[in-house]
Write a protein that holds these residues in place. Structure first.
Motif, PDB file in Angstrom:
ATOM      1  N   SER A  12      22.166  11.673 -35.468  1.00 50.66           N
ATOM      2  CA  SER A  12      23.592  11.332 -35.565  1.00 50.66           C
ATOM      3  C   SER A  12      24.055  11.341 -37.014  1.00 50.66           C
ATOM      4  O   SER A  12      25.178  11.740 -37.321  1.00 50.66           O
ATOM      5  CB  SER A  12      23.850   9.959 -34.931  1.00 50.66           C
ATOM      6  OG  SER A  12      23.124   8.938 -35.594  1.00 50.66           O
ATOM      7  N   LEU A  72      25.392   6.952 -37.263  1.00 46.57           N
ATOM      8  CA  LEU A  72      26.760   7.383 -37.532  1.00 46.57           C
ATOM      9  C   LEU A  72      27.442   6.429 -38.514  1.00 46.57           C
ATOM     10  O   LEU A  72      28.124   6.856 -39.457  1.00 46.57           O
ATOM     11  CB  LEU A  72      27.548   7.430 -36.217  1.00 46.57           C
ATOM     12  CG  LEU A  72      29.048   7.729 -36.313  1.00 46.57           C
ATOM     13  CD1 LEU A  72      29.275   9.094 -36.943  1.00 46.57           C
ATOM     14  CD2 LEU A  72      29.694   7.662 -34.936  1.00 46.57           C
ATOM     15  N   GLY A  73      27.243   5.133 -38.321  1.00 46.22           N
ATOM     16  CA  GLY A  73      27.912   4.146 -39.159  1.00 46.22           C
ATOM     17  C   GLY A  73      27.454   4.150 -40.602  1.00 46.22           C
ATOM     18  O   GLY A  73      28.200   3.730 -41.497  1.00 46.22           O
ATOM     19  N   LEU A  95      33.264   3.232 -40.995  1.00 42.88           N
ATOM     20  CA  LEU A  95      31.939   3.604 -40.511  1.00 42.88           C
ATOM     21  C   LEU A  95      30.982   2.416 -40.494  1.00 42.88           C
ATOM     22  O   LEU A  95      30.170   2.282 -39.572  1.00 42.88           O
ATOM     23  CB  LEU A  95      31.371   4.735 -41.367  1.00 42.88           C
ATOM     24  CG  LEU A  95      32.066   6.088 -41.202  1.00 42.88           C
ATOM     25  CD1 LEU A  95      31.394   7.148 -42.069  1.00 42.88           C
ATOM     26  CD2 LEU A  95      32.052   6.542 -39.747  1.00 42.88           C
ATOM     27  N   ILE A 118      28.425  -2.612 -34.871  1.00 41.97           N
ATOM     28  CA  ILE A 118      28.381  -2.551 -33.404  1.00 41.97           C
ATOM     29  C   ILE A 118      27.019  -2.055 -32.932  1.00 41.97           C
ATOM     30  O   ILE A 118      26.415  -2.597 -32.012  1.00 41.97           O
ATOM     31  CB  ILE A 118      29.507  -1.637 -32.874  1.00 41.97           C
ATOM     32  CG1 ILE A 118      30.876  -2.244 -33.199  1.00 41.97           C
ATOM     33  CG2 ILE A 118      29.361  -1.424 -31.371  1.00 41.97           C
ATOM     34  CD1 ILE A 118      32.042  -1.323 -32.882  1.00 41.97           C
ATOM     35  N   GLY A 119      26.516  -0.991 -33.587  1.00 40.09           N
ATOM     36  CA  GLY A 119      25.219  -0.439 -33.210  1.00 40.09           C
ATOM     37  C   GLY A 119      24.085  -1.425 -33.411  1.00 40.09           C
ATOM     38  O   GLY A 119      23.173  -1.520 -32.576  1.00 40.09           O
ATOM     39  N   ILE A 121      31.195   0.585 -37.366  1.00 38.72           N
ATOM     40  CA  ILE A 121      30.428   1.210 -36.276  1.00 38.72           C
ATOM     41  C   ILE A 121      28.957   0.809 -36.368  1.00 38.72           C
ATOM     42  O   ILE A 121      28.298   0.546 -35.353  1.00 38.72           O
ATOM     43  CB  ILE A 121      30.579   2.742 -36.331  1.00 38.72           C
ATOM     44  CG1 ILE A 121      32.046   3.130 -36.078  1.00 38.72           C
ATOM     45  CG2 ILE A 121      29.661   3.420 -35.322  1.00 38.72           C
ATOM     46  CD1 ILE A 121      32.318   4.621 -36.226  1.00 38.72           C
ATOM     47  N   LEU A 158      24.601   5.038 -32.954  1.00 37.27           N
ATOM     48  CA  LEU A 158      25.760   4.404 -33.597  1.00 37.27           C
ATOM     49  C   LEU A 158      25.417   3.918 -35.004  1.00 37.27           C
ATOM     50  O   LEU A 158      26.235   4.029 -35.927  1.00 37.27           O
ATOM     51  CB  LEU A 158      26.250   3.233 -32.752  1.00 37.27           C
ATOM     52  CG  LEU A 158      26.922   3.580 -31.421  1.00 37.27           C
ATOM     53  CD1 LEU A 158      27.285   2.319 -30.651  1.00 37.27           C
ATOM     54  CD2 LEU A 158      28.170   4.433 -31.654  1.00 37.27           C
TER      55      LEU A 158
END
Length: 422
Positions: A65, A118-119, A89, A95-96, A92, A115
């Motif tokens: 990711s 990505l974050g 980001l 959250i992950g 995110i 996630l």
């Protein structure tokens, strides 16, 4: 674009405290996230009954990711600025991290890891971009060195300190704690970092043709043929399988394994700072960076051959040497920038980053699939032969590129000239 005179807006000390430190904090945090799964492997296997293949996919999903996000993140940084992009980001990533702590099955953990990747995809790139606003060009190399050291510090913190904490708190709590640390990074960036001094314009999305131009460039392909696969192997194996190798073949406990991984991550800092110094020293003898890289890869292959022999008393030293010598592959960023045309440097760096990250994902996954061919014993250890085959395949993957470079320098008489100079 209009630019606020940064030397009037912030003095040097404020740049370090209000710009460098918050973003370096984020870069450090990203490395903790990236590598902490290597230390927590026994807990994940024990509680969730993950196979080696699942573990490889789970850890490498971060790289997958992370790599897919590179191009759109780069465009977003140009369009919206590093401060705003980094804050979104990092949210995110929070959250992950919370999702990973709550996850009860492989699918949930996989989504959470994606996630997180990505974050954290902009941590390094946003740091580079925001520092370019406030730091004079002549000082950027030194500041970038400090930034890399911050990443190395994060890598160190992801080993022994994480293992020590895991003895006192559940591994799930560690991910909740990392979510809290990431929120602290966000608060530091939101409150300390000044607004970007550049009015960003909408940028066009890079076309497929412009990216293919990079991959078709002869100089670019020459560099990656030697250094790309070793870079992905150094990056991928250290982030996950070095610890499992020490435990399965050397039968070291989690505390000892974490200690060696901690020292190994310290070697990343030493190696990264040393490569530049060695390259500069070698230039006095007319030894080019590509030759320095080739000699370094020869040493790196020798280390891997010793790893494949599974000489148990040497395992700790080899795990550290693997990390230390493997940093030589990072020279490809410098070499690519020197080799390709100035108009292609930015795209070349982005394309190189994509190849390295995606390659690390493939290496971690494939290595896990290979050793998963053999059954585990009652203690959950894979047999030494599994790692011998895994390391052997890694060596075979690197050999063609190294031999191609070696034949090329021998034809040009480069090695002979190096010997005469020294």
């Amino acid at each position: 674009m209009t630019e606020i005179p940064s030397n009037q807006a912030l003095n040097t000390s404020k740049v370090m405290t209000h710009v460098f430190l918050p973003f370096a904090f984020g870069h450090c945090t990203s490395f903790i996230f990236r590598n902490m799964n290597a230390v927590l492997t026994p807990f994940l296997i024990s509680e969730l009954s993950l196979s080696a293949a699942q573990l490889g996919v789970l850890s490498s999903a971060y790289f997958f990711s992370f790599s897919l996000a590179q191009l759109p993140v780069g465009l977003a940084l140009d369009r919206y600025g590093p401060k705003r992009v980094q804050l979104v980001l990092l949210g995110i990533a929070v959250i992950g991290s919370i999702m990973f702590g709550w996850g009860e099955n492989f699918s949930t953990l996989l989504l959470a890891r994606i996630l997180i990747g990505l974050g954290l995809a902009a941590c390094f790139m946003s740091s580079i971009k925001v520092l370019s606003f406030w730091i004079p060009d002549r000082k950027l190399p030194a500041i970038h060195g400090y930034l890399l050291a911050a990443g190395g510090l994060g890598a160190m913190l992801s080993t022994l300190p994480v293992a020590w904490l895991a003895e006192f708190v559940p591994w799930r709590s560690l991910f909740f704690g990392m979510a809290g640390i990431t929120v602290m990074v966000m608060l530091a960036i939101a409150t300390w970092v000044p607004q970007d001094p550049v009015e960003h314009k909408t940028v066009k999305i890079a076309s497929v043709a412009s990216l293919l131009e990079v991959y078709k460039d002869r100089a670019f392909r020459k560099v990656i043929s030697l250094l790309l696969i070793p870079h992905t192997i150094a990056f991928g194996l250290q982030g996950l399988w070095m610890g499992k190798w020490l435990q399965d073949v050397g039968h070291y406990n989690n505390a000892m394994t974490s200690t060696y991984l901690f020292i190994g991550m310290g070697a990343v800092v030493v190696g990264s700072l040393s490569v530049g110094a060695i390259t500069q020293w070698a230039s006095k003898f007319n030894i080019k960076p590509m030759e320095v890289g080739g000699i370094g890869i020869a040493l790196f292959l020798a280390i891997q051959i010793l790893c494949a022999l599974n000489i148990v008393p040497m395992l700790p030293a080899l795990s550290i040497a693997f990390t230390l010598i493997g940093t030589i592959a990072g020279l490809e960023y410098t070499i690519v920038a020197q080799k390709v045309s100035p108009a292609m440097t930015g795209r070349a760096a982005t394309c190189l980053n994509l190849l390295i990250l995606f390659g690390a994902f493939l290496i971690q996954t494939c290595f896990g699939i290979i050793i998963d061919i053999w059954p585990q014993d009652a203690a959950g250890h894979y047999p030494p032969i599994a790692y011998q085959v895994g390391f052997g395949l890694m060596i075979l993957l690197q050999t063609p590129g190294f031999l191609k470079w070696l034949v090329g320098v021998m034809k040009c008489g480069t090695l002979k000239s190096i010997g005469e100079e020294l």
